[in-house]
Design an enzyme around this catalytic site. Sequence first.
Site, PDB file in Angstrom:
ATOM      1  N   ASP A 250      28.813 -18.460   0.635  1.00  0.00           N
ATOM      2  CA  ASP A 250      27.695 -17.772  -0.010  1.00  0.00           C
ATOM      3  C   ASP A 250      27.039 -16.876   1.035  1.00  0.00           C
ATOM      4  OD1 ASP A 250      25.782 -18.327  -2.658  1.00  0.00           O
ATOM      5  OD2 ASP A 250      24.729 -17.566  -0.901  1.00  0.00           O
ATOM      6  N   LEU A 251      26.774 -15.638   0.643  1.00  0.00           N
ATOM      7  CA  LEU A 251      26.228 -14.700   1.630  1.00  0.00           C
ATOM      8  C   LEU A 251      24.733 -14.936   1.819  1.00  0.00           C
ATOM      9  CD1 LEU A 251      28.051 -11.456   0.521  1.00  0.00           C
ATOM     10  CD2 LEU A 251      28.793 -13.210   2.131  1.00  0.00           C
ATOM     11  N   ASP A 292      27.261 -13.220  -5.039  1.00  0.00           N
ATOM     12  CA  ASP A 292      27.677 -13.096  -3.642  1.00  0.00           C
ATOM     13  C   ASP A 292      28.375 -14.371  -3.198  1.00  0.00           C
ATOM     14  OD1 ASP A 292      25.491 -14.704  -3.719  1.00  0.00           O
ATOM     15  OD2 ASP A 292      24.410 -13.736  -2.089  1.00  0.00           O
TER      16      ASP A 292
END
Length: 635
Positions: A250-251, A292
Amino acid sequence: MIAAFRFLREFFSVPRGQPELRQAQYRAFSKQIPLMYFILLTNTWILCGSVYSSAPIELSIYFPMVLTAVCVFRIASWWRSRGKSTTDDHVARALNRTNRLAAVIAIAFTTWSISLFPYGGPLQQAHVAFYMAITVVGCIFCLMHLRSAAFIVALIVNIGFIAFFATSGEPVFIATAANIALVSVTMLIMLLIYYRDFTDMVRARIENHRLANLDPLTNLPNRRRFFSELVEAFATATTNGDGLAVAVVDLDGFKPVNDTYGHVVGDELLIAVGDRLGALCKSIFVARLGGDEFALILRGREQHELLGFGNLVCARLRESFALPNGHMVQIAGSMGIATFPEHDGDAMKLYEKADYALYHSKRNRRGQAVVFTSRHEEELRRDADIQQALTRADLEHELQVVFQPIFSLRSRQIVAYEALARWHSAEFGIVSPAQFIPVAERCDLVQQMTPILLQKALANAAIWDDDIRISFNLSAKDLTSSEGVLRLIATINDSGVSPARIDLEITETSILQDIERVHLYARMLRDLGCGISLDDFGTGFSSLSQLHSLPLTKIKIDRSFVSDLHRKPASYKIVKSMLALARDMGLGCIVEGVESAEETAALTEMGCDHVQGYYFGRPAAKIEAPGQIARRAAS
Ligand code: C2E
Ligand code: CA
Ligand code: CA
């Protein structure tokens, strides 16, 4: 000339370079070819019966027997292939064989039926003509999915038929030949149309399948494809005893980029992240789960190398991205990894564990990889138990608030108290909010809890001195719906405590989930007169430019920067610059987690005013008399 030849050769061959089309043809054939041979043989033996008395036995029995043997052999081999998945190579060979055999068998049957013609009277001759005409129609229908084979049969039989009967000199047969010629042409046209539709349909199916399994933005496999791949990989790992791992990425800081530069840049960043992951994980299955979030499936890796690999991926994601239109952006990625067979369960469980490890990474080790361990397993179990107990709990009675003082170093007075939730569970005893709030947030119970806690906190504050403020923690979920916010406003209005005495604390991570909405609702609360404090400042990834737009009145510096700051120059500098920053932005500032006299001294030296921590008072159900703390701070 050469072009025409090439066209003909291609027209009469099995389609090349289209494995999906061939597979579809093969599947259709494995059902239809046995049927075709059945029609062919039944009609043949009925004709044999008709001509038995007049034709020589070689033609009426022996030759048909040879043909029957060949056909039965072919039926058996197609019958066996029904419903089986086969390699592309095998399919191509089977179809080519069918193409060749179509010619051989068509020639054999045509020659045989024409050679029967001289025997018997006009009725038998009529039966031969009828047999040829009707059988070829049946066969062409059955061969329709392979244009070349259907054309080969149609041309051989019908040209043979027309040539023979048209030259027979018998007007009825000449007329029949004309009929057949007309029907043949029509049938071949129909065949062309049908075959084109069939190939179009197969192509459309392939395209739909591709679209349904592909993320259109990054061209990576999508969520759906990821899960089907995972289920498959899990089944293989279980049967072969191989190792398997799932990593979820996960960004961190993607949302700010999206909000600041717009969706086009956000999309470009996602594409760049997808490319970077793909390049880094050549033999690894990489998918975009949505937003994301990305996921990897790692087969047959040793568990000890996974963490190293995960951290390498995270490190690469921290390197800045140069996007097509000149923007340079920097983000980070957190990763959760779960392995099989270390933890049992199924494919879905494996993914959930990776997701839980990611959640841990986000909370405690942002920008790094975390491998799911048996400790997490216990936590998960405990979280599940807590969730169960929470849904059954009598929240109105079991939830309590305690108060921790916030102290002014300058005036040596308590200026406020922070209300902290406690859950007196019948099963678990007193449960810390650090434990039950995240669970309540995940199962959407927190929206129910907040008004209860706020009401209890304000009921206490109502009897304090008017110059003592009350600080209250909001959860991320509290600022996601207008009903929730209106309920908070109603609770405040009903409490008799002036909103001007209330500070509402929100965390950076909760803001980043939906900055626009949080902005709107925070504004509503600010307009009511409440203060808005940014809690745990410094632990998130937000840029100040974003926070600047929020209607903040205070920031609370996270306690991780405070412990031993008198001995740690790095922490000292960070806190000092955060204090300066707050001053420049015209915001109040509270330093959290002050535990010692040394820390207090260092903070005083920096010019810090408001502090909170065990050194000044632990959270307690009843507030202390102000004098007690003032004495301690002075000592
Ligand atoms: P927080 O808002 O950062 O609250 C401060 C936490 O640090 C409290 O833990 C407090 O007891 C602890 N603390 C205070 N001084 C010191 C110190 O000197 N040293 C150390 N080591 N710790 C100190 P608590 O009460 O367990 O709360 C944990 C977290 O749970 C809070 O962190 C807050 O995020 C959340 N929380 C607490 N009450 C509520 C609530 O009513 N609603 C929501 N949504 N969250 C709450
Ligand atoms: Ca707080
Ligand atoms: Ca805090």
